[in-house]
Scaffold this motif. Sequence first.
Motif, PDB file in Angstrom:
ATOM      1  N   VAL A   3      24.396 -68.010   8.148  1.00  0.00           N
ATOM      2  CA  VAL A   3      23.843 -68.155   6.813  1.00  0.00           C
ATOM      3  C   VAL A   3      22.387 -67.736   6.876  1.00  0.00           C
ATOM      4  O   VAL A   3      21.655 -68.141   7.781  1.00  0.00           O
ATOM      5  CB  VAL A   3      23.968 -69.607   6.293  1.00  0.00           C
ATOM      6  CG1 VAL A   3      23.261 -69.762   4.952  1.00  0.00           C
ATOM      7  CG2 VAL A   3      25.426 -70.016   6.173  1.00  0.00           C
ATOM      8  N   GLU A   4      21.992 -66.907   5.922  1.00  0.00           N
ATOM      9  CA  GLU A   4      20.607 -66.468   5.838  1.00  0.00           C
ATOM     10  C   GLU A   4      19.975 -67.067   4.594  1.00  0.00           C
ATOM     11  O   GLU A   4      20.638 -67.247   3.572  1.00  0.00           O
ATOM     12  CB  GLU A   4      20.535 -64.943   5.785  1.00  0.00           C
ATOM     13  CG  GLU A   4      21.029 -64.291   7.066  1.00  0.00           C
ATOM     14  CD  GLU A   4      21.008 -62.781   7.002  1.00  0.00           C
ATOM     15  OE1 GLU A   4      20.828 -62.215   5.896  1.00  0.00           O
ATOM     16  OE2 GLU A   4      21.188 -62.164   8.060  1.00  0.00           O
ATOM     17  N   ASP A   6      17.009 -66.648   1.754  1.00  0.00           N
ATOM     18  CA  ASP A   6      16.038 -65.774   1.105  1.00  0.00           C
ATOM     19  C   ASP A   6      14.840 -66.654   0.727  1.00  0.00           C
ATOM     20  O   ASP A   6      14.884 -67.399  -0.251  1.00  0.00           O
ATOM     21  CB  ASP A   6      16.654 -65.132  -0.134  1.00  0.00           C
ATOM     22  CG  ASP A   6      15.702 -64.170  -0.838  1.00  0.00           C
ATOM     23  OD1 ASP A   6      14.472 -64.266  -0.638  1.00  0.00           O
ATOM     24  OD2 ASP A   6      16.205 -63.334  -1.612  1.00  0.00           O
ATOM     25  N   GLU A  48      29.751 -72.760   3.188  1.00  0.00           N
ATOM     26  CA  GLU A  48      30.230 -72.070   1.982  1.00  0.00           C
ATOM     27  C   GLU A  48      29.895 -72.879   0.731  1.00  0.00           C
ATOM     28  O   GLU A  48      29.498 -72.316  -0.296  1.00  0.00           O
ATOM     29  CB  GLU A  48      31.740 -71.824   2.064  1.00  0.00           C
ATOM     30  CG  GLU A  48      32.146 -70.850   3.146  1.00  0.00           C
ATOM     31  CD  GLU A  48      31.826 -69.396   2.833  1.00  0.00           C
ATOM     32  OE1 GLU A  48      31.316 -69.087   1.734  1.00  0.00           O
ATOM     33  OE2 GLU A  48      32.083 -68.550   3.705  1.00  0.00           O
ATOM     34  N   ILE A  51      26.184 -72.472  -0.013  1.00  0.00           N
ATOM     35  CA  ILE A  51      25.938 -71.153  -0.600  1.00  0.00           C
ATOM     36  C   ILE A  51      26.308 -71.167  -2.080  1.00  0.00           C
ATOM     37  O   ILE A  51      25.545 -70.701  -2.932  1.00  0.00           O
ATOM     38  CB  ILE A  51      26.727 -70.064   0.159  1.00  0.00           C
ATOM     39  CG1 ILE A  51      26.158 -69.887   1.569  1.00  0.00           C
ATOM     40  CG2 ILE A  51      26.721 -68.747  -0.609  1.00  0.00           C
ATOM     41  CD1 ILE A  51      27.050 -69.085   2.502  1.00  0.00           C
ATOM     42  N   CYS A  54      23.794 -73.566  -4.241  1.00  0.00           N
ATOM     43  CA  CYS A  54      22.348 -73.348  -4.239  1.00  0.00           C
ATOM     44  C   CYS A  54      21.909 -72.905  -5.637  1.00  0.00           C
ATOM     45  O   CYS A  54      22.356 -71.867  -6.134  1.00  0.00           O
ATOM     46  CB  CYS A  54      21.960 -72.284  -3.209  1.00  0.00           C
ATOM     47  SG  CYS A  54      20.181 -71.962  -3.169  1.00  0.00           S
ATOM     48  N   ALA A  57      20.417 -69.410  -5.642  1.00  0.00           N
ATOM     49  CA  ALA A  57      21.174 -68.381  -4.902  1.00  0.00           C
ATOM     50  C   ALA A  57      20.347 -67.841  -3.741  1.00  0.00           C
ATOM     51  O   ALA A  57      20.301 -66.635  -3.496  1.00  0.00           O
ATOM     52  CB  ALA A  57      21.619 -67.270  -5.845  1.00  0.00           C
ATOM     53  N   ARG A  60      22.927 -66.930   1.667  1.00  0.00           N
ATOM     54  CA  ARG A  60      24.012 -65.959   1.656  1.00  0.00           C
ATOM     55  C   ARG A  60      24.686 -65.930   3.010  1.00  0.00           C
ATOM     56  O   ARG A  60      24.063 -66.219   4.052  1.00  0.00           O
ATOM     57  CB  ARG A  60      23.528 -64.577   1.264  1.00  0.00           C
ATOM     58  CG  ARG A  60      22.713 -63.851   2.292  1.00  0.00           C
ATOM     59  CD  ARG A  60      22.349 -62.457   1.782  1.00  0.00           C
ATOM     60  NE  ARG A  60      21.672 -61.705   2.824  1.00  0.00           N
ATOM     61  CZ  ARG A  60      22.282 -60.890   3.668  1.00  0.00           C
ATOM     62  NH1 ARG A  60      23.578 -60.699   3.600  1.00  0.00           N
ATOM     63  NH2 ARG A  60      21.600 -60.257   4.598  1.00  0.00           N
ATOM     64  N   ARG A  61      25.956 -65.584   2.969  1.00  0.00           N
ATOM     65  CA  ARG A  61      26.755 -65.483   4.175  1.00  0.00           C
ATOM     66  C   ARG A  61      26.449 -64.165   4.874  1.00  0.00           C
ATOM     67  O   ARG A  61      26.335 -63.123   4.221  1.00  0.00           O
ATOM     68  CB  ARG A  61      28.231 -65.569   3.812  1.00  0.00           C
ATOM     69  CG  ARG A  61      29.129 -65.510   4.995  1.00  0.00           C
ATOM     70  CD  ARG A  61      30.592 -65.509   4.554  1.00  0.00           C
ATOM     71  NE  ARG A  61      31.418 -65.346   5.712  1.00  0.00           N
ATOM     72  CZ  ARG A  61      32.455 -66.105   6.006  1.00  0.00           C
ATOM     73  NH1 ARG A  61      32.827 -67.057   5.173  1.00  0.00           N
ATOM     74  NH2 ARG A  61      33.169 -65.915   7.090  1.00  0.00           N
TER      75      ARG A  61
END
Length: 64
Positions: A3-4, A6, A48, A51, A54, A57, A60-61
Motif C-alpha cells: 500500500v502506498e 499519497d 483493501e 484503501i 480513505c 483517496a 492505493r494498492r
Amino acid sequence: MRVEVDLDRCEGNAICVGIDPDLFDLNDDEQAEVKLAPIPADRQAHAEQAIAECPRAALRRADD
C-alpha cells in the motif's frame, strides 16, 4: 501486495489506523504511513478496506 500513501492527499484522518493499527500509523507530520511491506496475507482485507474508506483517496494498492 503493498500500500502506498499519497502524502499530498493525506490529511491524517486516521481512518486507516482505526481499521488496523498494526498495519497503519500516523507519522510525526500526522500523515498515514504503512508499517508493514509487503502486506501479510492475513491483513490484506484490512488494507483493501482502508484503501476503500480513505476519505481523501490517499491510499492505493501497489502489487509487487
